[in-house]
Design a protein around this motif. Structure first.
Motif, PDB file in Angstrom:
ATOM      1  N   GLN A 167       0.829  -1.207   0.000  1.00 24.64           N
ATOM      2  CA  GLN A 167       0.000   0.000   0.000  1.00 24.64           C
ATOM      3  C   GLN A 167       0.863   1.258   0.000  1.00 24.64           C
ATOM      4  O   GLN A 167       0.592   2.219  -0.732  1.00 24.64           O
ATOM      5  N   LYS A 171       1.075   4.101  -3.105  1.00 26.76           N
ATOM      6  CA  LYS A 171       0.765   5.533  -2.947  1.00 26.76           C
ATOM      7  C   LYS A 171       1.842   6.424  -3.553  1.00 26.76           C
ATOM      8  O   LYS A 171       1.622   7.626  -3.743  1.00 26.76           O
ATOM      9  N   ASN A 238      -2.803  -8.894  -2.851  1.00 28.77           N
ATOM     10  CA  ASN A 238      -2.973  -7.461  -3.113  1.00 28.77           C
ATOM     11  C   ASN A 238      -1.660  -6.708  -2.908  1.00 28.77           C
ATOM     12  O   ASN A 238      -1.315  -5.803  -3.679  1.00 28.77           O
ATOM     13  N   ASN A 242       0.217  -4.684  -5.706  1.00 29.20           N
ATOM     14  CA  ASN A 242       0.570  -3.265  -5.552  1.00 29.20           C
ATOM     15  C   ASN A 242       2.051  -3.038  -5.846  1.00 29.20           C
ATOM     16  O   ASN A 242       2.447  -2.018  -6.427  1.00 29.20           O
TER      17      ASN A 242
END
Lengths: 325, 93
Positions: A167, A171, A238, A242
């Motif tokens: 994550q 970003k 995930n 990412n």
């Protein structure tokens, strides 16, 4: 290591302690890992084989050891490769800590370290508890349940770290990223999760070796085993996805080239872990097969996992070089 | 783009090759070879720095064209030709 010392030699004492404690933690981690690994090797090679296993697979004690001892040795070598890869990533993450990408890498490296040490931890605990349960049959359900929850807990922690790290890296991607591929694989994942839950619940018992994998009522099995596994597999996949998007969209041709090895390796490790767990969940179906396909499946997954950690180590080395020139 | 400091211009170009590692790379080159804080860099410093950066960068890639391109773009920054140093013609794969 030299860069870390240079960074902290003029730093306040609490920072020097922090740096030394991190180095000390790594040594402690490696020592514990090696102790667990040696213990596992002794547990696998030294004891006499179970007569039920010998009868089921038509083996003699000698042939059993011919099969199991190399497998145990190769498994330990895989674990050592995993250790090497994880430590390489951790060393790189330490080098760039405090930076935007460093925070994400640090979390991912923590996830890999947890994933790596979970292998010998679960193997040792499983051996000890099942050994106790062999002499006290009424303890078999408890032993099985404890091992399952420990395995789940460690996997959950590892994948939670990988998800959080992914994550943070995601970003950092400039601009927008297409969401359609994510929607597609999430749909496939939901379908696969339904199938997994179905197969977890229907575990036929036809033979003494088809021992129940969970010893739990179906509702508790779904709520506390299947659902958490699916949730954290999703988190892990995930996180790897990412990282793949980060690698694909971030600027820097040389940086991306180095990162591609690590991103590929993490994806392989996460997927191999998920597949291994799925196969374990289908254990009663697998024990109905002959020994050769079982060994092929196990060897195949071990080789894939090792390949993943080798890719991770190569990527970490290339990335580290960028920080050292 | 005209409002970017000299250091930011160097970082902007370096990120095309080194991504998030660019800032650390440039900071290291300036601190080690020029013995000054990165934000204090001047155009004259860039001329001195280019050869060092080329040497270090060459250790990271076998692509000599890329190394020369990077050095050329930094020289354009040093010459005050920022708009020539950026743009699609320098786009990396």
């Amino acid at each position: 290591m030299q860069m870390e010392r240079r960074k902290t030699e003029n730093a306040p004492s609490f920072l020097r302690w922090s740096a030394n404690s991190r180095i000390g933690f790594t040594h402690f981690y490696v020592v514990i890992f090696l102790i667990l690994t040696i213990a596992y090797l002794a547990e696998a090679i030294l004891p006499k084989p179970d007569n039920v296993v010998l009868t089921h697979y038509h083996l003699t004690p000698a042939s059993y050891h011919w099969l199991i001892d190399p497998l145990a040795t190769i498994l330990v070598m895989i674990w050592l490769v995993s250790l090497y890869g994880s430590l390489r990533v951790k060393a790189y993450a330490r080098l760039i800590q405090g930076s935007n990408d460093g925070n994400g890498m640090n979390l991912i490296s923590d996830g890999l370290l947890v994933q790596t040490i979970s292998l010998p931890i679960v193997s040792n605990i499983s051996y000890i508890l099942n050994h106790i349960a062999k002499n006290h049959h009424n303890l078999q359900p408890s032993a099985t349940i404890i091992v399952n929850y420990i395995s789940l807990g460690l996997m959950a922690l590892a994948f939670a770290f990988i998800f959080a790290g992914g994550q943070k890296l995601f970003k950092l991607i400039p601009g927008r990223v297409k969401q359609l591929p994510r929607i597609v694989w999430q749909g496939v994942f939901i379908l696969a999760s339904c199938l997994y839950t179905y197969f977890v619940i229907i575990q036929p018992i036809h033979h003494p070796l088809d021992r129940r994998a969970y010893f739990l009522p179906d509702w508790l099995l779904v709520l506390t085993i299947a659902a958490p596994y699916i949730f954290f597999w999703y988190a892990g996949v995930n996180g790897a996805y990412n990282m793949f998007l980060y690698r694909r969209n971030i600027k820097g041709s040389i940086y991306r080239s180095a990162l591609s090895f690590m991103a590929a390796g993490i994806t392989v490790v996460v997927l191999a872990s998920v597949i291994t767990r799925i196969i374990t969940s289908l254990s009663s179906r697998i024990t109905s097969l002959k020994i050769t396909p079982i060994l092929l499946i196990i060897y195949g997954l071990l080789v894939v996992t090792a390949a993943g950690y080798i890719l991770i180590a190569i990527g970490a080395k290339k990335l580290r070089k960028i920080e050292e020139v | 783009m005209g409002s970017l400091s000299l250091l930011d211009q160097i970082l902007e170009i370096s990120q095309d090759y080194l991504g998030p590692a660019a800032e650390r790379f440039i900071d290291r080159q300036i601190s080690t070879h020029l013995k000054k804080r990165p934000e204090k860099i001047t155009r004259q410093d860039i001329y001195k720095l280019i050869d060092w950066i080329k040497l270090s960068f060459a250790l990271l890639t076998n692509d000599t064209d890329m190394v020369e391109q990077y050095a050329k773009r930094l020289k354009l920054v040093a010459d005050g030709k920022w708009s020539e140093a950026t743009g699609k013609k320098w786009a990396q794969k």
